[in-house]
Design a protein around this motif. Structure first.
Motif, PDB file in Angstrom:
ATOM      1  N   ALA A   8       4.186   1.938  -7.414  1.00  0.00           N
ATOM      2  CA  ALA A   8       5.068   2.431  -8.469  1.00  0.00           C
ATOM      3  C   ALA A   8       5.653   1.271  -9.273  1.00  0.00           C
ATOM      4  O   ALA A   8       5.726   1.318 -10.505  1.00  0.00           O
ATOM      5  CB  ALA A   8       6.179   3.263  -7.836  1.00  0.00           C
ATOM      6  N   GLY A  61       5.217  -4.433  -0.278  1.00  0.00           N
ATOM      7  CA  GLY A  61       6.180  -3.356  -0.523  1.00  0.00           C
ATOM      8  C   GLY A  61       7.331  -3.995  -1.276  1.00  0.00           C
ATOM      9  O   GLY A  61       7.465  -5.228  -1.290  1.00  0.00           O
ATOM     10  N   THR A  62       8.187  -3.156  -1.891  1.00  0.00           N
ATOM     11  CA  THR A  62       9.287  -3.789  -2.622  1.00  0.00           C
ATOM     12  C   THR A  62      10.454  -4.155  -1.695  1.00  0.00           C
ATOM     13  O   THR A  62      11.405  -4.783  -2.148  1.00  0.00           O
ATOM     14  CB  THR A  62       9.762  -2.936  -3.811  1.00  0.00           C
ATOM     15  N   ASP A  78       9.794   3.681   2.708  1.00  0.00           N
ATOM     16  CA  ASP A  78      10.334   3.567   4.058  1.00  0.00           C
ATOM     17  C   ASP A  78      11.682   4.304   4.131  1.00  0.00           C
ATOM     18  O   ASP A  78      11.941   5.051   5.081  1.00  0.00           O
ATOM     19  CB  ASP A  78      10.510   2.065   4.354  1.00  0.00           C
ATOM     20  N   TRP A 118       3.700   9.169   1.046  1.00  0.00           N
ATOM     21  CA  TRP A 118       3.320   8.223   0.005  1.00  0.00           C
ATOM     22  C   TRP A 118       3.668   8.844  -1.327  1.00  0.00           C
ATOM     23  O   TRP A 118       4.280   9.920  -1.373  1.00  0.00           O
ATOM     24  CB  TRP A 118       1.869   7.805   0.153  1.00  0.00           C
TER      25      TRP A 118
HETATM   26  N1  ASP Z   1       6.887   2.544  -2.566  1.00  0.00           N
HETATM   27  C1  ASP Z   1       6.730   1.105  -2.426  1.00  0.00           C
HETATM   28  C2  ASP Z   1       7.510   0.614  -1.239  1.00  0.00           C
HETATM   29  O1  ASP Z   1       8.021   1.400  -0.502  1.00  0.00           O
HETATM   30  C3  ASP Z   1       7.174   0.392  -3.634  1.00  0.00           C
HETATM   31  C4  ASP Z   1       6.340   0.684  -4.842  1.00  0.00           C
HETATM   32  O2  ASP Z   1       5.441   1.509  -4.812  1.00  0.00           O
HETATM   33  O3  ASP Z   1       6.626   0.077  -5.844  1.00  0.00           O
HETATM   34  O4  ASP Z   1       7.618  -0.558  -1.047  1.00  0.00           O
END
Ligand code: ASP
Length: 325
Positions: A162, A185-186, A44, A92
């Protein structure tokens, strides 16, 4: 004065008129930039940094829409099925390369169902813990994890994200399986880590840098081979004894397969212009992200990188036994 339009000038007039018509037709409305993860997270953050600049170049609004869930596969399925007219794009990352191995019933083909627009930036990751987690540094954290095993909890953004991949690699190098807690999401995972709801996470510097600096979470280590300029006190996992440990969340832009060539070229041009915009690159760099060199900001570079990454991650994932649902 009468003017004579011979066959040649007519052809030129048609060609010019034709290309103007195409250029005028796009964009005809705001562009949706779909982020397949929750708001407030690393993807984001990268997306919002480039959206405004791309919108200026394309003379329209680029509106970020968050569609998180199932490690990004819900959002990317939506992108794959959107009309290929340039009004839907997606940012992405590395998870686009891991999804085909993890998800048996993936409803799209990562290679054939998307047009590549270009690579954007590589985002390093960090091992972080809740502020009151007992270990105080990387080696204590490693010893703690080996001892706690399944009673330790880690947050991640869904299978194949990730944060999940990084945690898998960390756990397999310690030979310690811990208990995962999945989020969309994180961004929301970080909210819970700040609230002490789980123990640790491997997340991108775009979300962790400020929280580590402000002491709101513990920063243990970086997942790059070199220390990070934005967090120079953080050792690397390699230094902490996990030799060769390296994960980076490379980000890129895709669109549904079948864009008209001129639309595709304009999107790539707008992405490249955003990455040349000093405000964008300064903001990315301030959060530890590394914008890719210009020759990699192309559809061709992204297509070959994705293929190489699918091949690189497939054996690692198979060996880990991880599966998406
Ligand atoms: N990219 C993911 C996110 O925006 C986090 C992840 O892939 O670990 O929340």
């Amino acid at each position: 004065m009468p003017r004579y339009f011979g066959p040649l000038s007519l052809a030129v007039a048609l060609a010019v008129g034709g290309s103007q018509a195409l250029a005028q037709g796009f964009p005809s409305r705001p562009i949706t930039l779909l982020v397949p993860a929750a708001a407030g997270g690393p993807t984001d953050a990268v997306s919002r940094m480039i959206a405004e600049s791309m919108g200026r170049t394309l003379s329209t609004q680029v509106v970020v829409e968050n569609v998180g869930g199932a490690g990004g596969t819900i959002g990317m399925a939506r992108v794959a099925k959107a009309p290929a007219d340039g009004h839907t794009v997606s940012v992405w990352h590395i998870a686009q390369a891991t999804a085909p191995t993890l998800y048996e019933n993936l409803r799209y083909n990562v290679i054939n169902d998307f047009d590549s627009i270009g690579r954007i930036a590589d985002v390093p990751m960090t091992i972080v813990g809740r502020a009151n987690l007992e270990p105080k540094n990387a080696s204590e954290m490693i010893a703690w994890a080996k001892q706690k095993k399944a009673s330790a909890t880690y947050g991640h953004a869904g299978v194949g994200s990730a944060s999940h991949l990084c945690a898998l690699m960390f756990m397999s190098s310690l030979n310690a399986q811990m208990t995962g807690v999945s989020y969309r999401g994180t961004g929301p995972a970080m909210t819970d880590l700040l609230g002490g709801q789980f123990d640790w996470m491997c997340d991108q510097t775009t979300t962790t840098t400020a929280q580590i600096r402000e002491g709101k979470i513990r920063g243990y280590a970086a997942t790059t081979l070199k220390r990070l300029a934005v967090l120079p006190d953080l050792p690397t996992l390699d230094e902490a004894g996990l030799k060769g440990f390296e994960v980076t969340a490379w980000h890129a832009m895709w669109a549904p397969r079948g864009l008209p060539a001129d639309v595709s070229a304009r999107l790539t041009g707008a992405l490249q212009a955003a990455l040349k915009d000093p405000k964008v690159s300064e903001r990315l760099t301030a959060l530890g992200a590394v914008p890719v060199p210009e020759q990699q900001q192309t559809p061709e570079a992204l297509a070959s990188h994705l293929k190489a990454e699918v091949a690189r991650w497939s054996p690692v994932i198979k060996a880990s036994g991880a599966k998406g649902t």
